[in-house]
Each structure stands twice: as structure tokens, then as C-alpha cells.
Motif scaffolding. Structure first.
Motif, PDB file in Angstrom:
ATOM      1  N   UNK A 680      16.615  46.458  42.078  1.00 20.38           N
ATOM      2  CA  UNK A 680      15.163  46.776  42.145  1.00 20.38           C
ATOM      3  C   UNK A 680      14.278  45.607  42.569  1.00 20.38           C
ATOM      4  N   UNK A 681      13.677  45.912  43.657  1.00 26.80           N
ATOM      5  CA  UNK A 681      12.860  44.590  44.074  1.00 26.80           C
ATOM      6  C   UNK A 681      11.456  45.084  44.439  1.00 26.80           C
ATOM      7  N   UNK A 682      10.483  44.622  43.324  1.00 28.97           N
ATOM      8  CA  UNK A 682       9.361  45.368  43.260  1.00 28.97           C
ATOM      9  C   UNK A 682       9.390  46.753  43.289  1.00 28.97           C
ATOM     10  N   UNK A 683       8.498  47.538  44.063  1.00 28.30           N
ATOM     11  CA  UNK A 683       8.531  49.195  44.134  1.00 28.30           C
ATOM     12  C   UNK A 683       9.756  49.718  44.832  1.00 28.30           C
ATOM     13  N   UNK A 684      10.470  48.837  45.490  1.00 32.13           N
ATOM     14  CA  UNK A 684      12.017  49.336  46.234  1.00 32.13           C
ATOM     15  C   UNK A 684      13.109  49.393  45.342  1.00 32.13           C
ATOM     16  N   UNK A 685      13.971  50.535  45.379  1.00 29.71           N
ATOM     17  CA  UNK A 685      15.052  50.611  44.666  1.00 29.71           C
ATOM     18  C   UNK A 685      16.050  50.425  45.683  1.00 29.71           C
ATOM     19  N   UNK A 686      17.084  49.809  45.544  1.00 31.67           N
ATOM     20  CA  UNK A 686      18.272  49.777  46.574  1.00 31.67           C
ATOM     21  C   UNK A 686      19.520  50.347  45.688  1.00 31.67           C
TER      22      UNK A 686
END
Length: 900
Positions: A680-686
Motif C-alpha cells: 500500500x502506497x497512500x491510496x494505491x494498493x499494488x
């Protein structure tokens, strides 16, 4: 009458005696008239008979003659035919001495006559460089089932990575610099990608069949083009139209069901100056690692026309349509768990093989060479070229994969889940499909060079290099896997790169087949494209010049080039129609080189070269995050190169020593890794299994090193060769690091201290030793041993890198040549290769730098479980959470080739 009869009987008896008892032995040596070195494999025939032999590795021959007087005929492809008269007494041996063979400008197997002024070979300039030349015979012998890059491994400061990825997925690094920073030329035509400078060897799978030679110029090189060959320049020189009728048929087999068949024929040049050469190849194989099968074809068609002594034209077209399944780097622990050949990109659907990762491409290349000898002192060479690339690569898209207990993709479960969903929607975390990322382009160019001999000692070159490139990139569905369709949405941008308006929805229903031939002739409509759809136009114009002064003992040169490169991006997917076209960007670059050499005597020579480049950034670094927004940090990269060398040459021993220092500022370094869990990077989930791309900007690198290579003739039947290279390649200062996911979203931006960090992806210390032993006439065995050390992870610019364990590899080969035909002018060649003879287990590359004494991240409710080493979580001394490739184990291939 009786007297006459007696004389006739006496004469017949004398003739019979001289024929039967006049048998003798003839010896001699055949050498290259220019190089003064022996030529192995020269055909030697007694004229008018079927008696023949060939020279050994030193060019020596021995032949029995049944006649007391006659003529020997010497033939070798690429050289003019030679003859010598002999007289030998019965039972005696006569030595005809040394016979010089001269290069034949009308034959093209080993001699290039088209584009001489365009193809920058080291021999064309008197001032030396650090260079390795590989001739076609060695290419044919060594390459087997490998990429063409395999032929370059026995050279100093060369590292080949990525071979475990699949057919055509290898990468070559020169003095620690990647493929985007090494210039690759095909008959003088630049072939690095215009957008990013990369090389994709799957597009050039036919190179081993059509190459007449490869010349690796490390460092500054001798190229006159307006290109910045930071690591070096690799010249591929292809065959052209043969002047004589000839051909060959070959077939080869190898490990894991590899099969390759090739046929070639040349008409030869007729009395009107026309000729044609054609070659066709088919290959297929399952690949060393599981799930890496591939197949393809290669074609080469060349038309030659020589209207007069002063003009020579040659048109050729070549291509290598192919598709191959791919293996990506993964956690080392997966190899421990599932085996050395494990590949996690595939699975079964109703019992049939399906892969997430397949590369399919077809890149026809055509060029027209014109050589014009204006007068005795002036030559003009021009090449007009074009290439049309079509194809792409597949990957997962949408929801995450489902896996079986064996680590495979469970396509049956995915299919059932998709059927239950019915109509797929982006972001529902249920719908999964396989997409194709398409990369199509049209590329046209012209390179011309005028060479004039101003005086006996002074020569001048001048020319220009023009290119225009239009590339298109988009994604399409290749397999719905049970879905009826796919719908996704995005918010469009305006000219200021701001999101405006309501979301736009798009539903696609088409899924073209994954095939290089389908991609060549069919392009899906814009309304059926997903994720992105954009193009770019890149135009390039450069001029160059060189002045060289040379005598028998001294030479000096000055070279300069200036170029302008213009870029514009067109985004049809993420922008409003009035904002699709980006701002145009133009950058001017230049380079200057100078050097000199001193030949002390016939055996000893010294040289020194220097060069400075101001190189324009690649297209992918100009626009931010694959958008139309300009990158404010983009500027020309600055490269300063210094190198010096010494060479020793004698009849039995030749050696070269080179030293270099290359400083590179304001460059961009990229790397990637695959997520092993959701991140998870901020609001982005990889999601797990997706790629994260790392870009370092404003990086400075300093590469220094020493190189030694040598060849020794220990015996008339034994050749020894070897090399050693030792480098110190480090990052300097600070760098800005940007992380992006595979959908090009920015995950993070940080400034980091990288001073003193080791450059990765290539071994900084390499050594090799090889021999070729001639067991008997036309029978030989050869072996090469290589050692690699100080290999660091490929993680871009970092201060603390991870050094991989050193390793060594041994390759073995056996050759036999049999002369056939009435005149023994045809031959059948047998070849067997065994690579990594002792099945050495080693790590060939890593894309992470987790240390064995690092603590294992918290698992569940346990905040600390100790280090990888404490928990026996290492493999070959490396933490098993690192991602990378194991090198290929023992492989083999065998071939038979009939030359006529």
C-alpha cells in the motif's frame, strides 16, 4: 618402324613410371596477406584431380601428389583463389613455402563490400580502440540454441544477464553499462529503441544466421555517427549478396526439444551484375525453465547489383517473427520450494497449458546500401533503411491470480470465478483477464558518409544521420477467460494535465489472437483498447566528421558530431480530444573525440583516446509518469571518457591491455521488482504479483577499470586465449527516486544519498580462459572457462547494495569438418556444444538487495522473528526473500551443416 615402336614403348613406360612412382609429399603454409596470420580450413586441391585436404589451425597443410609436376589450387570463402606450381620427386617431400591469400572484395561470407563507409569497424581507423571481433564461423559454432548475446561472453568487461527469462530475453552489459547506454548497429543502422534505448533480442533471433561478424568496441569506439556509445558500440555486420553460387542446409537439436532448421542459397552474380541470396529458418523449443516454450522463423533476402566498377548496390530485407513464453524474476525461496526450473507464470485450463506471460513480435528490417567510388581518393557510402515493428507482451489484468498448492496459476478456478461474474468491471476485484501490451512502430532513416584521402597520410570523413520514428502503445484483451466483456472508466485530463468532467466508460468485447503474424497485419480499433492508448513521434538529425593523420609509426584523430532530437506525445485515452497533443520538445546534443597512437616497433604499440558527450534524454524520461506533462528535471546527460591501451603482437602471442575512466552525470537509472504480497502506497494498493518500477534521476556514475586479453599459439595444434577485467563502478552524490506501479501510477518520490553505492547487474571482475586443440585434420575440441565476481543486485542507485556469490562456468565444444564432392570443394560440418558442463548452480542476477542479516518482517502477530540467516532462510548465502534468476544449468546442442 621397329625403332619408332621402341621409342613409343619407352615413352609409355616412362610415363607409367612417373605416374605410379612419382608420388611425393607437398607441404606449405597459407596466411592472410593483410594480417600475416595462418588461415585454418583453406581448401587445397591438386588441379585436375580429386586429391585434396585443408589447412590446420596455423594454416599449414600436407598433401600427397600422384604426379611429379602440377599445380596446387587454394580456395577459401572471402579470399581470392590462389595457385602455385610444384615439382616433387618420388618419395620426396617439397615445401612450397608461404602462400598469401588476399581478401576478395567480390565475396561476402567473411568480407563486407556494401556500406564500407557506414559500418564503423575498428580496422577502418588507424588509431586503436578496445575491441573484440567475432567472425561468422565462431558465431555459427557457439550460438547453438542461445541468443546471439551468448557469442560475446568470452570478452573482457562483458556480462550477459536475463537468459533464464526465455528465448530472446537476455541482456548484455558493457563495462557495467546497460543496453540503453551501449550503441547497437546493424550494417551501420542504429537499432536501439528510439524511446528508451533498449534492445529486445527476441526481435533479432535471426541474427546468428545472418551475421557475417560481430565487433564489440568497448568504451569510446570508432563510430562516426552522432550517437553516444557510453558503454561501447556493438556492430552486427550481416551477409549480403554472394558473388558466387553457393548455399548450405543445416539442422540442429538441443536440450528441451529444441529444433532448428536452416536453408540458404545464393545465385551468384551473373554477367549483368545481378545476384540474389535467400535464407530461411524455423526454430522451436520448450525452453530450459518450465513454461518458457518458443518458436519462430527467420528470413533473409538480399538482391545485389553492380552496374559498374565504381558502383555497388545491395538491397536486403530480414525479419524474425516469433513468440515465446516468459519467466520473470521471483523470490529465491520459490526455487528452494518448487525446484530450479520453477516458473510461476503459467497453469492449466481444462488440462491445457495457459501462460500469463507471452511475448510475440515481428520486426521486418529493410535497407538499401549504395557504395560509390567517386575516384581513387574519394568514396561515398549511403544506407537508407526502414523497420516496422508489430507485437507485444501479455500479462495479468484486473483481480489477482489464484494459485494451486504447486505454485501454478489456477486458471480453472479463475475461469469459474469469471463465469460467475459474467460482465467484467475494472476494480471489482473479481474479474480477471489476460491483456496484451502492444508496441508498434514505423522507423525510417538514412546514414551517409563521404571518405576522402586528402594526402598520403591525411584522411577526412563527413556525413549525416537522419531518423524519424512513430510508435504506438496500447493494451487490448487477449483472453477473457470466461468473461463476456470488460468495462473500465477513467477521468480525462485537460491541456494543463488536470482531471476534468465526469468519468468516461468504455466496454470492450474483442480479443485478438496472440501471434506475431496476426499482429503484423491487424490492428484492433481504438474503441477496443484498454488501460492506455498513446503514440509518440521522434525525429533525429545529426552531422558528424572525422580527421585522421597516420604514418607507419604514429596516428592521431579528431572526431565531432552534433544532433537535434525532437519529441511529441499523443494521448488518445487519458486526455480530452483538444488536449491529446503534448508540447513539442527539442534537445541538442553533441560529442567530441580525440586520440592518438604510437607504434614503437612491429611488436609494441600504445594509444590514448578521450571523448566528451552531451547526450539528450530518452523520450520516456522527458514526459512525467507516461503523461503529457513535461519532466522539469530532464536535462542532457554529461559523459567524459578517458582510455589508454598497449598492444603486443608477435607470431605466437598477442596481448592487449586497456585502462578506462568514464564519468557520467545527470543520468536516469531504472529497475523493477515483482511484489510478493499486497503493498500500500497512500491510496494505491499494488497487488501481489504485479511489478513496481523504480526510477532514479540526477544520478552520477563513475566507472574505472583495467582489461587484458590475449591469444597464444602454444603448439601448431593448440591455441590458448584468455581475458581478465577488473572494474570499480560506483554511484556518486544524491539521486531522486520515484516508484511507479505497472499502470504507471506514482507511488512515492524521495531524495536519497547514493554516494559510493555499487553499480549492479554486471560482474565488476571477470576472467576467462579457453583453448582450441586440433586433434587431427579438420577435427578439433575447444573449451571456455569463465569466472564472475563482484556482481551486485540490479536495484538502481542505492548506497548499500548486495553482492551476489561469485561463480564460474565451463563450456565445451567439438567440431568435425568432412570434405565431400568430386573436387572436395563442398563440406559437411558437425558441431556439439555443452554449456555449463559441470551443471553449476548459481545466481545470475538479483533485483532486490535484502541482506542475510536483515530481520525478517513481522509475520502476523509476531513482531520479530529474527534474521534470515538465524531462521535458515538463505540460499547460496543470500536471503531467500530476494528476487532474481538462477543461471541456466547444463544445456547442450548439436548441429550438422552441408555447405555447397
Amino acid at each position: 618402324m621397329k625403332t619408332t615402336t621402341n621409342w613409343l614403348l619407352s615413352g609409355l613406360l616412362l610415363l607409367l613410371v612417373s605416374t605410379v612412382f612419382g608420388q611425393g609429399t607437398i607441404t606449405g603454409t597459407i596466411v592472410d596477406a593483410q594480417l600475416k596470420s595462418g588461415i585454418p580450413g583453406v581448401n587445397v586441391m591438386v588441379n585436375g584431380s580429386s586429391t585434396g585436404t585443408s589447412t590446420d589451425i596455423d594454416g599449414k597443410f600436407t598433401i600427397e601428389s600422384k604426379v611429379a609436376k602440377g599445380q596446387l589450387v587454394f580456395t577459401y570463402v572471402g579470399f581470392e583463389k590462389a595457385t602455385v606450381n610444384f615439382t616433387v620427386e618420388s618419395g620426396k617431400t617439397v615445401n612450397v613455402g608461404t602462400i598469401n591469400l588476399t581478401e576478395d572484395a567480390s565475396q561476402l561470407e567473411e568480407v563486407i563490400i556494401v556500406g564500407r563507409g557506414i559500418i564503423d569497424l575498428a580496422s577502418d581507423r588507424k588509431t586503436p580502440i578496445a575491441v573484440t571481433t567475432i567472425k561468422s564461423a565462431e558465431i555459427v559454432e557457439k550460438v547453438g540454441s542461445s541468443d546471439i548475446t551468448q557469442t560475446m561472453v568470452n570478452s573482457p568487461s562483458i556480462y550477459v544477464a536475463g537468459q533464464s527469462g526465455g528465448f530472446g530475453d537476455s541482456r548484455i552489459l558493457v563495462r557495467g553499462f546497460g543496453q540503453d547506454n551501449t550503441a547497437f548497429l546493424l550494417n551501420g543502422q542504429p537499432i536501439n529503441g528510439m524511446e528508451d534505448g533498449l534492445m529486445y533480442w527476441s526481435n533479432w533471433s535471426g541474427m546468428s544466421d545472418i551475421a557475417n561478424g560481430i565487433q564489440i568496441q568497448r568504451g569510446l569506439g570508432s563510430s562516426k555517427l552522432a550517437i553516444s556509445s557510453v558503454g561501447g558500440t556493438v556492430n552486427f555486420i550481416t551477409k549480403a549478396t554472394d558473388m558466387r553460387e553457393s548455399g548450405f542446409v543445416s539442422t540442429g537439436v538441443g536440450n528441451d526439444s529444441f529444433l532448428k532448421t536452416t536453408a540458404a542459397y545464393s545465385t551468384g552474380m551473373n554477367k549483368n551484375g545481378f545476384g540474389m541470396s535467400v535464407m530461411l529458418t524455423h526454430w522451436q523449443g520448450d525452453g530450459y525453465n518450465e513454461g518458457t516454450a518458443g518458436k519462430g522463423q527467420n528470413y533473409f533476402i538480399s538482391f545485389g547489383y553492380k552496374p559498374s566498377e565504381n558502383h555497388n548496390l545491395n538491397f536486403l530485407i530480414t525479419g524474425a517473427p516469433q513468440d515465446h513464453d516468459q519467466n520473470f524474476t521471483k523470490q529465491i525461496g520459490d526455487y528452494k520450494k518448487y525446484g530450479r526450473k520453477y516458473n510461476n507464470n503459467w497453469g492449466l485450463l481444462n488440462g491445457s497449458f495457459v501462460t500469463e506471460r507471452n511475448n510475440f513480435y515481428h520486426k521486418p528490417v529493410a535497407n538499401l546500401n549504395w557504395d560509390w567510388k567517386i575516384n581513387d581518393n574519394t568514396d561515398l557510402s549511403t544506407v537508407v533503411y526502414a523497420s516496422w515493428g508489430r507485437g507485444g507482451g501479455t500479462g495479468n489484468y484486473g483481480a489477482r491470480s489464484i494459485r494451486t498448492a504447486e505454485g501454478r496459476i489456477d486458471f480453472d478456478a479463475i475461469y469459474d470465478r469469471n463465469v460467475a461474474v459474467g460482465d467484467g468491471v475494472q476494480g471489482d476485484n473479481k474479474s480477471y483477464l489476460i491483456r496484451s501490451s502492444m508496441n508498434n512502430h514505423n522507423w525510417y532513416g538514412l546514414v551517409t558518409n563521404l571518405e576522402k584521402q586528402l594526402t598520403e597520410n591525411l584522411s577526412w570523413n563527413a556525413g549525416f544521420d537522419l531518423r524519424t520514428y512513430y510508435g504506438t502503445h496500447f493494451r487490448q484483451v487477449s483472453n477473457f477467460l470466461g468473461l463476456n466483456n470488460w468495462t473500465e472508466s477513467r477521468t480525462l485530463r485537460n491541456a494543463d494535465n488536470a482531471f476534468v468532467g465526469s468519468p468516461v466508460f468504455n466496454t470492450v468485447t474483442e480479443s485478438p489472437s496472440v501471434s506475431p503474424y496476426n499482429a503484423t497485419f491487424n490492428t484492433i480499433g481504438e474503441d477496443q483498447r484498454i488501460d492506455y492508448d498513446n503514440s509518440e513521434r521522434i525525429t533525429y538529425g545529426g552531422v558528424f566528421t572525422q580527421l585522421e593523420y597516420s604514418t607507419d609509426l604514429f596516428s592521431a584523430f579528431f572526431q565531432g558530431a552534433v544532433s537535434n532530437q525532437a519529441h511529441q506525445r499523443f494521448d488518445r485515452y487519458d486526455y480530452l480530444s483538444e488536449a491529446e497533443d503534448s508540447e513539442k520538445v527539442s534537445n541538442v546534443g553533441y560529442n567530441v573525440k580525440a586520440g592518438g597512437s604510437l607504434r614503437v616497433n612491429e611488436q609494441n604499440a600504445f594509444y590514448v583516446n578521450t571523448g566528451y558527450y552531451s547526450r539528450q534524454p530518452y523520450h520516456d524520461n522527458i514526459y512525467l509518469n507516461y503523461s503529457n506533462q513535461l519532466n522539469p528535471l530532464t536535462e542532457n546527460e554529461k559523459i567524459l571518457g578517458l582510455e589508454a591501451g598497449y598492444s603486443f603482437t608477435s607470431k605466437f602471442f598477442t596481448a592487449n591491455v586497456n585502462a578506462y575512466r568514464t564519468s557520467w552525470k545527470d543520468r536516469v537509472v531504472s529497475s523493477s521488482r515483482v511484489t510478493v504480497a499486497d503493498e500500500t502506497y497512500g491510496d494505491i494498493v499494488v497487488l501481489q504479483g504485479n511489478e513496481i518500477f523504480r526510477t532514479n534521476e540526477g544520478v552520477e556514475q563513475l566507472h574505472m577499470g583495467l582489461e587484458l586479453d590475449f591469444v597464444a599459439k602454444l603448439l601448431s595444434t593448440l591455441d590458448l586465449r584468455g581475458f581478465v577485467s577488473s572494474g570499480n563502478w560506483e554511484y556518486q552524490g544524491e539521486a531522486r527516486t520515484t516508484l511507479r506501479d505497472q499502470d504507471r501510477n506514482v507511488l512515492s518520490v524521495t531524495d536519497v544519498d547514493v554516494d559510493g553505492g555499487k553499480v549492479g547487474d554486471a560482474a565488476q571482475f571477470t576472467a576467462g580462459l579457453g583453448f582450441k586443440y586440433t586433434i587431427a585434420t579438420r577435427v578439433s575440441v575447444d573449451a571456455d572457462w569463465r569466472f564472475y565476481d563482484q556482481l551486485n543486485s540490479n536495484v538502481g542507485a542505492v548506497k548499500e547494495n548486495l553482492e551476489l556469490p561469485d561463480y564460474h562456468i565451463t563450456d565445451l565444444g567439438f567440431s568435425y569438418k568432412m570434405l565431400v564432392g568430386k573436387t572436395k570443394s563442398n563440406s559437411v560440418n558437425f558441431r556439439i556444444n555443452v554449456n555449463n558442463l559441470f551443471d553449476k548452480l548459481y545466481l545470475s542476477e538479483l533485483r532486490t538487495n535484502i541482506k542475510a542479516d536483515d530481520n525478517i518482517p513481522a509475520v502476523g502477530t509476531n513482531p520479530s522473528v529474527g534474521t534470515y540467516q538465524d531462521n535458515d532462510r538463505t540460499f547460496l548465502g543470500v536471503a531467500d526473500a530476494n528476487q532474481g534468476f538462477l543461471g541456466l544449468g547444463r544445456t547442450w546442442n548439436a548441429s550438422i551443416r552441408y555447405n555447397f
